[in-house]
Design a protein around this motif. Structure first.
Motif, PDB file in Angstrom:
ATOM      1  N   HIS A 108       0.835  -1.201   0.000  1.00 38.78           N
ATOM      2  CA  HIS A 108       0.000   0.000   0.000  1.00 38.78           C
ATOM      3  C   HIS A 108       0.876   1.260   0.000  1.00 38.78           C
ATOM      4  CE1 HIS A 108      -3.695  -2.289   1.788  1.00 38.78           C
ATOM      5  NE2 HIS A 108      -3.503  -2.522   0.491  1.00 38.78           N
ATOM      6  N   ARG A 109       1.956   1.212   0.767  1.00 34.26           N
ATOM      7  CA  ARG A 109       2.881   2.361   0.796  1.00 34.26           C
ATOM      8  C   ARG A 109       3.495   2.576  -0.590  1.00 34.26           C
ATOM      9  NH1 ARG A 109       4.319  -0.076   5.669  1.00 34.26           N
ATOM     10  NH2 ARG A 109       6.295  -0.891   4.828  1.00 34.26           N
ATOM     11  N   ALA A 110       3.887   1.474  -1.234  1.00 39.25           N
ATOM     12  CA  ALA A 110       4.485   1.560  -2.584  1.00 39.25           C
ATOM     13  C   ALA A 110       3.467   2.150  -3.572  1.00 39.25           C
ATOM     14  CB  ALA A 110       4.941   0.180  -3.048  1.00 39.25           C
ATOM     15  N   ARG A 111       2.210   1.754  -3.411  1.00 41.28           N
ATOM     16  CA  ARG A 111       1.157   2.265  -4.306  1.00 41.28           C
ATOM     17  C   ARG A 111       0.986   3.776  -4.129  1.00 41.28           C
ATOM     18  NH1 ARG A 111      -4.841   1.189  -3.231  1.00 41.28           N
ATOM     19  NH2 ARG A 111      -5.860   2.329  -4.881  1.00 41.28           N
ATOM     20  N   VAL A 112       1.048   4.235  -2.874  1.00 41.71           N
ATOM     21  CA  VAL A 112       0.913   5.679  -2.612  1.00 41.71           C
ATOM     22  C   VAL A 112       2.095   6.443  -3.232  1.00 41.71           C
ATOM     23  CG1 VAL A 112       0.788   7.480  -0.834  1.00 41.71           C
ATOM     24  CG2 VAL A 112      -0.428   5.332  -0.505  1.00 41.71           C
ATOM     25  N   ILE A 113       3.299   5.886  -3.115  1.00 40.33           N
ATOM     26  CA  ILE A 113       4.483   6.537  -3.713  1.00 40.33           C
ATOM     27  C   ILE A 113       4.296   6.662  -5.226  1.00 40.33           C
ATOM     28  CG2 ILE A 113       6.949   6.259  -4.252  1.00 40.33           C
ATOM     29  CD1 ILE A 113       7.329   5.067  -1.444  1.00 40.33           C
ATOM     30  N   GLU A 114       3.866   5.563  -5.869  1.00 35.83           N
ATOM     31  CA  GLU A 114       3.688   5.585  -7.335  1.00 35.83           C
ATOM     32  C   GLU A 114       2.582   6.574  -7.727  1.00 35.83           C
ATOM     33  OE1 GLU A 114       3.272   1.460  -8.527  1.00 35.83           O
ATOM     34  OE2 GLU A 114       5.453   1.295  -8.741  1.00 35.83           O
ATOM     35  N   TYR A 115       1.558   6.648  -6.908  1.00 40.08           N
ATOM     36  CA  TYR A 115       0.459   7.598  -7.138  1.00 40.08           C
ATOM     37  C   TYR A 115       1.007   9.028  -7.131  1.00 40.08           C
ATOM     38  CZ  TYR A 115      -3.751  10.354  -5.934  1.00 40.08           C
ATOM     39  OH  TYR A 115      -4.744  11.293  -5.897  1.00 40.08           O
ATOM     40  N   PHE A 116       1.806   9.357  -6.118  1.00 37.73           N
ATOM     41  CA  PHE A 116       2.333  10.725  -6.030  1.00 37.73           C
ATOM     42  C   PHE A 116       3.351  11.031  -7.137  1.00 37.73           C
ATOM     43  CE2 PHE A 116       0.697  11.111  -1.582  1.00 37.73           C
ATOM     44  CZ  PHE A 116      -0.010  12.288  -1.797  1.00 37.73           C
ATOM     45  N   ILE A 117       4.062  10.004  -7.602  1.00 35.23           N
ATOM     46  CA  ILE A 117       4.965  10.215  -8.747  1.00 35.23           C
ATOM     47  C   ILE A 117       4.140  10.645  -9.967  1.00 35.23           C
ATOM     48  CG2 ILE A 117       6.509   9.062 -10.396  1.00 35.23           C
ATOM     49  CD1 ILE A 117       7.519   7.344  -8.000  1.00 35.23           C
ATOM     50  N   ASP A 118       2.989   9.986 -10.158  1.00 34.15           N
ATOM     51  CA  ASP A 118       2.121  10.350 -11.288  1.00 34.15           C
ATOM     52  C   ASP A 118       1.522  11.745 -11.111  1.00 34.15           C
ATOM     53  OD1 ASP A 118       2.565   8.029 -12.681  1.00 34.15           O
ATOM     54  OD2 ASP A 118       0.847   6.956 -11.838  1.00 34.15           O
ATOM     55  N   VAL A 119       1.159  12.088  -9.868  1.00 34.07           N
ATOM     56  CA  VAL A 119       0.643  13.441  -9.590  1.00 34.07           C
ATOM     57  C   VAL A 119       1.724  14.472  -9.925  1.00 34.07           C
ATOM     58  CG1 VAL A 119      -0.185  15.051  -7.819  1.00 34.07           C
ATOM     59  CG2 VAL A 119      -0.933  12.660  -7.767  1.00 34.07           C
ATOM     60  N   ALA A 120       2.954  14.193  -9.478  1.00 31.13           N
ATOM     61  CA  ALA A 120       4.071  15.126  -9.704  1.00 31.13           C
ATOM     62  C   ALA A 120       4.349  15.290 -11.193  1.00 31.13           C
ATOM     63  CB  ALA A 120       5.321  14.622  -8.982  1.00 31.13           C
ATOM     64  N   ARG A 121       4.276  14.201 -11.924  1.00 37.42           N
ATOM     65  CA  ARG A 121       4.550  14.266 -13.370  1.00 37.42           C
ATOM     66  C   ARG A 121       3.491  15.128 -14.074  1.00 37.42           C
ATOM     67  NH1 ARG A 121       5.208   9.263 -17.571  1.00 37.42           N
ATOM     68  NH2 ARG A 121       3.054   8.923 -16.940  1.00 37.42           N
ATOM     69  N   GLU A 122       2.233  14.973 -13.658  1.00 37.25           N
ATOM     70  CA  GLU A 122       1.170  15.788 -14.247  1.00 37.25           C
ATOM     71  C   GLU A 122       1.327  17.260 -13.860  1.00 37.25           C
ATOM     72  OE1 GLU A 122      -2.152  16.802 -16.561  1.00 37.25           O
ATOM     73  OE2 GLU A 122      -0.651  15.221 -16.640  1.00 37.25           O
ATOM     74  N   CYS A 123       1.772  17.528 -12.622  1.00 40.39           N
ATOM     75  CA  CYS A 123       2.056  18.913 -12.215  1.00 40.39           C
ATOM     76  C   CYS A 123       3.112  19.524 -13.138  1.00 40.39           C
ATOM     77  CB  CYS A 123       2.543  18.970 -10.762  1.00 40.39           C
ATOM     78  SG  CYS A 123       1.235  18.730  -9.547  1.00 40.39           S
ATOM     79  N   PHE A 124       4.145  18.743 -13.459  1.00 39.90           N
ATOM     80  CA  PHE A 124       5.197  19.218 -14.367  1.00 39.90           C
ATOM     81  C   PHE A 124       4.595  19.564 -15.730  1.00 39.90           C
ATOM     82  CE2 PHE A 124       8.400  18.563 -17.661  1.00 39.90           C
ATOM     83  CZ  PHE A 124       9.444  19.354 -17.201  1.00 39.90           C
ATOM     84  N   ASN A 125       3.740  18.676 -16.252  1.00 37.46           N
ATOM     85  CA  ASN A 125       3.116  18.907 -17.571  1.00 37.46           C
ATOM     86  C   ASN A 125       2.229  20.149 -17.569  1.00 37.46           C
ATOM     87  OD1 ASN A 125       4.352  16.636 -18.582  1.00 37.46           O
ATOM     88  ND2 ASN A 125       2.623  15.289 -18.154  1.00 37.46           N
ATOM     89  N   ILE A 126       1.529  20.392 -16.452  1.00 32.52           N
ATOM     90  CA  ILE A 126       0.644  21.561 -16.342  1.00 32.52           C
ATOM     91  C   ILE A 126       1.457  22.853 -16.256  1.00 32.52           C
ATOM     92  CG2 ILE A 126      -0.957  22.741 -14.729  1.00 32.52           C
ATOM     93  CD1 ILE A 126      -2.126  19.962 -14.063  1.00 32.52           C
ATOM     94  N   GLY A 127       2.668  22.781 -15.671  1.00 31.95           N
ATOM     95  CA  GLY A 127       3.473  23.986 -15.402  1.00 31.95           C
ATOM     96  C   GLY A 127       3.392  24.396 -13.949  1.00 31.95           C
ATOM     97  N   ASN A 128       2.914  23.452 -13.103  1.00 27.99           N
ATOM     98  CA  ASN A 128       2.786  23.710 -11.663  1.00 27.99           C
ATOM     99  C   ASN A 128       4.049  23.199 -10.959  1.00 27.99           C
ATOM    100  OD1 ASN A 128       2.152  23.809  -8.962  1.00 27.99           O
ATOM    101  ND2 ASN A 128       0.235  22.676  -9.116  1.00 27.99           N
ATOM    102  N   PHE A 129       5.101  24.021 -11.009  1.00 27.48           N
ATOM    103  CA  PHE A 129       6.398  23.597 -10.468  1.00 27.48           C
ATOM    104  C   PHE A 129       6.434  23.647  -8.941  1.00 27.48           C
ATOM    105  CE2 PHE A 129       7.324  25.274 -14.757  1.00 27.48           C
ATOM    106  CZ  PHE A 129       7.872  24.124 -15.327  1.00 27.48           C
ATOM    107  N   ASN A 130       5.566  24.453  -8.332  1.00 28.79           N
ATOM    108  CA  ASN A 130       5.582  24.555  -6.870  1.00 28.79           C
ATOM    109  C   ASN A 130       5.066  23.271  -6.222  1.00 28.79           C
ATOM    110  OD1 ASN A 130       6.366  26.499  -4.784  1.00 28.79           O
ATOM    111  ND2 ASN A 130       4.235  26.369  -4.125  1.00 28.79           N
ATOM    112  N   SER A 131       3.915  22.770  -6.707  1.00 31.91           N
ATOM    113  CA  SER A 131       3.394  21.497  -6.175  1.00 31.91           C
ATOM    114  C   SER A 131       4.364  20.360  -6.493  1.00 31.91           C
ATOM    115  CB  SER A 131       2.025  21.175  -6.772  1.00 31.91           C
ATOM    116  OG  SER A 131       1.035  22.047  -6.286  1.00 31.91           O
ATOM    117  N   LEU A 132       4.926  20.387  -7.690  1.00 31.66           N
ATOM    118  CA  LEU A 132       5.896  19.353  -8.080  1.00 31.66           C
ATOM    119  C   LEU A 132       7.041  19.284  -7.079  1.00 31.66           C
ATOM    120  CD1 LEU A 132       7.528  17.455 -10.004  1.00 31.66           C
ATOM    121  CD2 LEU A 132       8.191  19.492 -11.296  1.00 31.66           C
ATOM    122  N   MET A 133       7.606  20.446  -6.740  1.00 38.50           N
ATOM    123  CA  MET A 133       8.746  20.468  -5.822  1.00 38.50           C
ATOM    124  C   MET A 133       8.333  20.067  -4.409  1.00 38.50           C
ATOM    125  SD  MET A 133      11.908  20.820  -6.080  1.00 38.50           S
ATOM    126  CE  MET A 133      13.408  21.110  -5.164  1.00 38.50           C
ATOM    127  N   ALA A 134       7.111  20.449  -4.007  1.00 37.05           N
ATOM    128  CA  ALA A 134       6.626  20.067  -2.669  1.00 37.05           C
ATOM    129  C   ALA A 134       6.482  18.551  -2.568  1.00 37.05           C
ATOM    130  CB  ALA A 134       5.290  20.749  -2.378  1.00 37.05           C
TER     131      ALA A 134
END
Length: 472
Positions: free
Chosen positions: A280-306
């Motif tokens: 479950h922990r691994a799944r949450v990590i992979e989930y946040f990696i995908d969130v971060a990647r989408e933040c990068f695509n949107i141009g939301n660098f602040n959330s990405l870095m957080a």
């Protein structure tokens, strides 16, 4: 009422619009130009240069730059009092039999200056002295002219609406802050089986990235340009008796935004450390990696870095067995993008790309640029620290302030973008209000998930179990 044009038009790519100065006989001298660029001047001459006359109106880049930087030398209410005095004296507005024709020529220019000030630096007018001077000057230039009176009413309505909105926003922030508790306290009172987590609230990483962008743009929008300067105000060496203008209240929206970054980092770490099972922990990590990647695509660098910061916190990074189950290739690419080496060269390149995309955008989504905010503050801080405010002859170093204004005006363009994504109240509520673990609670959860590896960790685990859980 004449509307002010967007900020993107103010500064050209090489610095500022270099040839926009309208000719003006300088009433009190004391301004130094080179190649038609204003480089320095006495404070009095710079104030005079701000004041319109019948045949002169200051360039908009000058108005923004001077209103932004003048607070390093004097309070805004002192500047407003001087501007009012100069307008009234020079245009003979105090004379009873004033020339109506002359008033008609100067009134639109004075009203335009007041409009630019109230639209760009509305928080200055939370000071009652500012409001008093504003109303007095407006009344003098509009006396006897119905059209100008309506313009002033519109100006005041817009200003009061902005001030009411920011007050409501600050009340909401205060409520969120007052209601915040430690996640561990919540876990003690409710069994884990009925605890919500991020994936049950929003199982789609793309949607979460969009909701994070909502929060970022809303908080960015409330930061006044002057907060960047007020955060670093020092006492002016030529000012013998006045106290420093570095009032904490003057940069509270900026501070609230930095606190949001920290909260998001701790939320990410909390969500990863909370699940009992490794998969479950691994799944949450992979989930946040995908969130971060989408933040990068949107141009939301602040959330990405957080998000990256949350994943790199020690209680998360020490979970080696958990990380062994994660496909980390995507995370490695994101870390590379935000690598701090060479003064964040990779990130700065990506930011330039996003900025370029924003300038040629056909949709609101393409306009989004949310910078890694702590680095933006650091850049402005070093610009401020690296150059003197005054030159040896006592002149104000205006060359420095052009550069400062250029950086802040770019931010002003970014913060005015409307978020194109649909709001999801339930997800936003969770992101803004769900309790997060403290540092100690994170370490405790981390040790409970994967046992301590050495004596130092074992001792810390025992101490944390005793102090946080009351167990030995």
């Amino acid at each position: 009422m004449p509307q002010t044009p967007p900020f993107a038009a103010m500064f050209d790519s090489s610095g500022y619009n270099r040839n926009l100065y309208q000719s003006k006989e300088d009433g009190c001298g004391g301004l130094y130009y080179h190649d038609n660029n204003l480089l320095s001047g006495s404070l009095e001459a710079l104030i005079q240069h701000l004041v319109p006359s019948v045949d002169y109106y200051p360039d908009r880049t000058y108005i923004f730059t001077f209103l932004l930087s003048s607070r390093l030398f004097m309070h805004p209410h002192e500047l407003m009092a001087k501007v009012c005095h100069l307008c009234i004296e020079q245009q003979r507005l105090s004379e009873p039999g004033q020339d109506k024709n002359r008033i008609r020529k100067i009134a639109p220019k004075i009203l335009q200056l007041l409009t630019e000030w109230t639209e760009t630096f509305p928080y200055d007018f939370r000071d009652e002295r500012m409001m008093r001077n504003l109303k007095e000057l407006a009344q003098r230039v509009t006396s006897g002219d119905e059209m100008y009176r309506k313009n002033v009413q519109q100006l005041l309505q817009n200003l009061l609406r902005k001030l009411a909105t920011v007050s409501q926003y600050e009340e909401v922030l205060a409520k969120i802050s007052a209601a915040s508790t430690d996640r561990l306290t919540v876990l003690k009172t409710k069994p884990q089986s009925i605890q919500r987590d991020i994936i049950t609230v929003c199982n789609d990483p793309y949607t979460l990235a969009q909701q994070l962008t909502h929060i970022e743009l809303e908080r960015l929008n409330y930061i006044g340009p002057e907060e960047f300067v007020q955060a670093f105000v020092q006492k002016d060496p030529l000012d013998n008796d006045k106290s420093c203008y570095g009032d904490r209240k003057k940069s509270r929206n900026l501070e609230a935004y930095v606190e949001w970054f920290n909260r998001l980092s701790y939320l990410v770490a909390t969500e990863i450390c909370m699940p009992v099972k490794k998969k479950h922990r691994a799944r949450v990590i992979e989930y946040f990696i995908d969130v971060a990647r989408e933040c990068f695509n949107i141009g939301n660098f602040n959330s990405l870095m957080a998000i990256i910061s949350g994943m790199n916190m020690s209680p998360v990074s020490r979970l080696k067995k958990t990380w062994a189950k994660v496909k980390t290739a995507k995370f490695d690419i994101l870390e590379h993008q935000m690598d701090p080496s060479s003064n964040f060269y990779n990130y700065r390149t990506a930011l330039r790309g996003a900025t370029q995309r924003s300038l040629t955008a056909h949709s609101s989504r393409e306009k989004i640029v949310i910078p890694f905010f702590s680095l933006l503050i650091k850049d402005i801080y070093f610009l401020n620290e690296g150059c003197a405010n005054r030159l040896p002859n006592g002149h104000v170093n205006f060359e420095k302030f052009w550069e400062l204004a250029k950086q802040v005006s770019e931010f002003m363009t970014w913060k005015q973008v409307e978020c194109p994504f649909e709001r999801d109240r339930k997800i936003l509520q969770y992101l803004l209000t769900i309790p997060v673990f403290s540092d100690d609670a994170l370490y405790l959860a981390s040790y409970e998930s994967e046992s301590p590896e050495n004596h130092v960790e074992k001792d810390r685990w025992k101490t944390l179990r005793s102090t946080l859980l009351g167990r030995v």
